[in-house]
Design an enzyme around this catalytic site. Structure first.
Site, PDB file in Angstrom:
ATOM      1  N   LYS A  80      42.913  44.556  38.957  1.00  0.00           N
ATOM      2  CA  LYS A  80      41.569  43.990  39.136  1.00  0.00           C
ATOM      3  C   LYS A  80      41.102  43.918  40.585  1.00  0.00           C
ATOM      4  CE  LYS A  80      40.152  43.750  35.766  1.00  0.00           C
ATOM      5  NZ  LYS A  80      39.951  44.977  34.914  1.00  0.00           N
ATOM      6  N   THR A  84      39.645  51.239  39.865  1.00  0.00           N
ATOM      7  CA  THR A  84      38.804  52.256  39.222  1.00  0.00           C
ATOM      8  C   THR A  84      37.784  52.805  40.225  1.00  0.00           C
ATOM      9  OG1 THR A  84      39.018  50.873  37.249  1.00  0.00           O
ATOM     10  CG2 THR A  84      37.391  52.648  37.158  1.00  0.00           C
ATOM     11  N   HIS A 149      49.768  50.017  39.355  1.00  0.00           N
ATOM     12  CA  HIS A 149      49.750  48.613  39.799  1.00  0.00           C
ATOM     13  C   HIS A 149      51.163  48.137  40.130  1.00  0.00           C
ATOM     14  CE1 HIS A 149      45.633  48.235  38.617  1.00  0.00           C
ATOM     15  NE2 HIS A 149      45.851  48.276  37.317  1.00  0.00           N
ATOM     16  N   SER A 267      28.037  53.306  42.977  1.00  0.00           N
ATOM     17  CA  SER A 267      27.425  51.972  42.897  1.00  0.00           C
ATOM     18  C   SER A 267      27.823  51.312  41.579  1.00  0.00           C
ATOM     19  CB  SER A 267      25.898  52.070  42.978  1.00  0.00           C
ATOM     20  OG  SER A 267      25.415  52.590  41.758  1.00  0.00           O
ATOM     21  N   MET A 271      28.271  53.135  37.938  1.00  0.00           N
ATOM     22  CA  MET A 271      29.589  53.207  37.286  1.00  0.00           C
ATOM     23  C   MET A 271      29.588  52.472  35.948  1.00  0.00           C
ATOM     24  SD  MET A 271      32.425  53.400  40.336  1.00  0.00           S
ATOM     25  CE  MET A 271      33.796  53.220  39.228  1.00  0.00           C
ATOM     26  N   PHE A 300      34.310  46.013  30.717  1.00  0.00           N
ATOM     27  CA  PHE A 300      35.241  46.224  31.839  1.00  0.00           C
ATOM     28  C   PHE A 300      34.480  46.120  33.164  1.00  0.00           C
ATOM     29  CE2 PHE A 300      37.347  48.766  35.016  1.00  0.00           C
ATOM     30  CZ  PHE A 300      38.681  48.478  34.839  1.00  0.00           C
TER      31      PHE A 300
HETATM   32  S1  PPS Z   1      42.120  47.558  36.624  1.00  0.00           S
HETATM   33  O1  PPS Z   1      41.992  47.290  35.164  1.00  0.00           O
HETATM   34  O2  PPS Z   1      43.181  46.735  37.175  1.00  0.00           O
HETATM   35  O3  PPS Z   1      42.287  48.963  36.938  1.00  0.00           O
HETATM   36  O4  PPS Z   1      40.752  47.038  37.233  1.00  0.00           O
HETATM   37  P1  PPS Z   1      40.131  47.422  38.646  1.00  0.00           P
HETATM   38  O5  PPS Z   1      39.422  48.711  38.520  1.00  0.00           O
HETATM   39  O6  PPS Z   1      41.154  47.289  39.707  1.00  0.00           O
HETATM   40  O7  PPS Z   1      39.101  46.259  38.865  1.00  0.00           O
HETATM   41  C1  PPS Z   1      38.012  46.005  38.005  1.00  0.00           C
HETATM   42  C2  PPS Z   1      37.033  45.182  38.789  1.00  0.00           C
HETATM   43  O8  PPS Z   1      36.352  46.026  39.719  1.00  0.00           O
HETATM   44  C3  PPS Z   1      34.947  45.946  39.472  1.00  0.00           C
HETATM   45  N1  PPS Z   1      34.313  47.232  39.808  1.00  0.00           N
HETATM   46  C4  PPS Z   1      33.336  47.359  40.702  1.00  0.00           C
HETATM   47  N2  PPS Z   1      32.738  46.435  41.482  1.00  0.00           N
HETATM   48  C5  PPS Z   1      31.731  46.877  42.279  1.00  0.00           C
HETATM   49  N3  PPS Z   1      31.305  48.172  42.320  1.00  0.00           N
HETATM   50  C6  PPS Z   1      31.884  49.108  41.549  1.00  0.00           C
HETATM   51  N4  PPS Z   1      31.454  50.372  41.588  1.00  0.00           N
HETATM   52  C7  PPS Z   1      32.961  48.709  40.688  1.00  0.00           C
HETATM   53  N5  PPS Z   1      33.742  49.361  39.815  1.00  0.00           N
HETATM   54  C8  PPS Z   1      34.568  48.432  39.274  1.00  0.00           C
HETATM   55  C9  PPS Z   1      34.871  45.586  37.996  1.00  0.00           C
HETATM   56  O9  PPS Z   1      33.603  45.105  37.646  1.00  0.00           O
HETATM   57  C10 PPS Z   1      35.979  44.532  37.907  1.00  0.00           C
HETATM   58  O10 PPS Z   1      35.638  43.329  38.575  1.00  0.00           O
HETATM   59  P2  PPS Z   1      34.974  42.054  37.848  1.00  0.00           P
HETATM   60  O11 PPS Z   1      34.999  40.960  38.875  1.00  0.00           O
HETATM   61  O12 PPS Z   1      35.813  41.739  36.663  1.00  0.00           O
HETATM   62  O13 PPS Z   1      33.589  42.464  37.494  1.00  0.00           O
END
Ligand code: PPS
Length: 340
Positions: A80, A84, A149, A267, A271, A300
């Site tokens: 998290k 991604t 991870h 952005s 995404m 997600f």
């Molecule tokens: S995982 O399942 O561990 O692989 O998740 P991970 O990708 O590391 O983290 C998911 C969180 O990243 C946010 N996210 C983004 N935030 C801003 N901009 C972009 N482009 C973006 N892409 C993914 C996603 O919303 C999750 O955070 P939260 O706080 O839950 O919204």
């Protein structure tokens, strides 16, 4: 589902690791709050003393001995933390900004999650449509962009001799805790409260264990020439700057037009709408009739904010998270830039 408790002893020494099955009221509460994938329990593995899905003990040696390629790019994070997002940036950079393929082929195939297939037993894995992820990584064409991870000590040994490029991403641990809680609701049908989840997170019994131990192990190697240490917060604050730094690190050149398009593609809004990265299809499969997951969920791509934890974490828990962080960071010199 077969219980691996019947198949395996409570503790054992493997090639490189030792493990112990975690027990106690907090572990039981955490396990039973999850509708799927936790019936095998949680183990602690040494080194580094990290909580993991029990099934992982059957795969740890295989992962440890994976053949690493020099032109790999490894995206390493605690869950998290912006994995991604970073995978999409890195994959596009090392694939000549091939947006067509990036849209057509799901990110999970283009940039596999190394240990995904090692987290649950084979029967559950088949039912939930989860591939043998280590095999997928082995079969992937170069240059590979690999997600993991795993904490530093559980990663393939050859990472430290072959030295491919590694991008580590850290995020404010309060946002990690809140996002991980929602992830648990989404992926495992977690039915407990956010408070109970954070309790387990602070006790370091959630899979992948201690967030700070994870971050600090990579913080300590951040000056290695093949390692780049980024933060979610900097990506939010100044994405073009992080993209430029990552492009330089990966030996890619971007025109200003290319930079603009890439930042648009990366952005949150874009995404969230992009099914190749939004994990929508994966979730639909996971929440299908085979796993019977129920409960209200968020997507997600949930909020993607800095400081969003304030919606979930109570002031008491905030204080405990602060004390936890202070304890872990005492004398370490870690700075989370751009914290708000
Ligand atoms: S995982 O399942 O561990 O692989 O998740 P991970 O990708 O590391 O983290 C998911 C969180 O990243 C946010 N996210 C983004 N935030 C801003 N901009 C972009 N482009 C973006 N892409 C993914 C996603 O919303 C999750 O955070 P939260 O706080 O839950 O919204």
């Amino acid at each position: 589902m077969t219980s691996s408790k019947n198949l395996f002893p409570q503790s054992r020494k493997m090639d490189d690791f030792q493990f112990e099955v975690l027990q106690g009221p907090l572990v039981d509460k955490f396990k039973t709050a999850n509708q799927t994938f936790h019936s095998d329990g949680v183990i602690r593995m040494w080194p580094p003393g990290c909580a993991m899905f029990a099934e992982y003990r059957n795969h740890a040696d295989r992962v440890r001995h994976l053949t690493v390629r020099k032109d790999d790019v490894w995206i390493l994070t605690y869950p998290k933390s912006g994995t991604t997002w970073t995978q999409e940036m890195a994959w596009l950079l090392i694939n000549n900004l091939d947006y067509e393929t990036a849209r057509k082929i799901p990110q999970t195939e283009r940039s596999p999650y190394l240990e995904l297939g090692c987290l649950v037993d084979e029967d559950t894995r088949r039912k939930a449509n989860i591939a043998d992820s280590v095999r997928a990584v082995e079969m992937l064409q170069s240059p590979r962009c690999i997600k993991s991870h795993l904490p530093l000590q559980l990663l393939p040994k050859q990472l430290w001799t072959v030295r491919p490029k590694i991008i580590y991403v850290a995020r404010d641990v309060k946002d990690v805790a809140a996002s991980y809680y929602h992830h648990y609701r989404l992926f495992f049908g977690y039915t407990g409260s956010c408070e109970d989840f954070v309790e387990a997170f602070l006790a370091e019994i959630v899979p992948y264990g201690s967030v700070w131990d994870h971050i600090l192990d990579f913080w300590n190697i951040r000056h290695e020439s093949n390692v780049m240490f980024n933060t979610f917060e900097e990506m939010k604050k100044d994405l073009p700057r992080v993209v430029q730094r990552t492009a330089d690190f990966l030996d890619c050149t971007l025109t200003s037009e290319q930079m603009k398009r890439l930042c648009e593609h990366l952005s949150f809004e874009s995404m969230k709408e992009n099914r190749s990265v939004s994990h929508e299809d994966e979730m639909a499969k996971l929440r299908g009739k085979e796993t019977n997951l129920v409960g209200k969920i968020e997507p997600f791509m949930r909020k993607g904010e800095v400081g969003g934890w304030k919606n979930d974490v109570t002031p008491q828990l905030e204080e405990r998270l602060n004390v936890y962080t202070e304890g872990k960071l005492a004398g370490v010199g870690y700075e989370l830039k751009y914290q708000e």
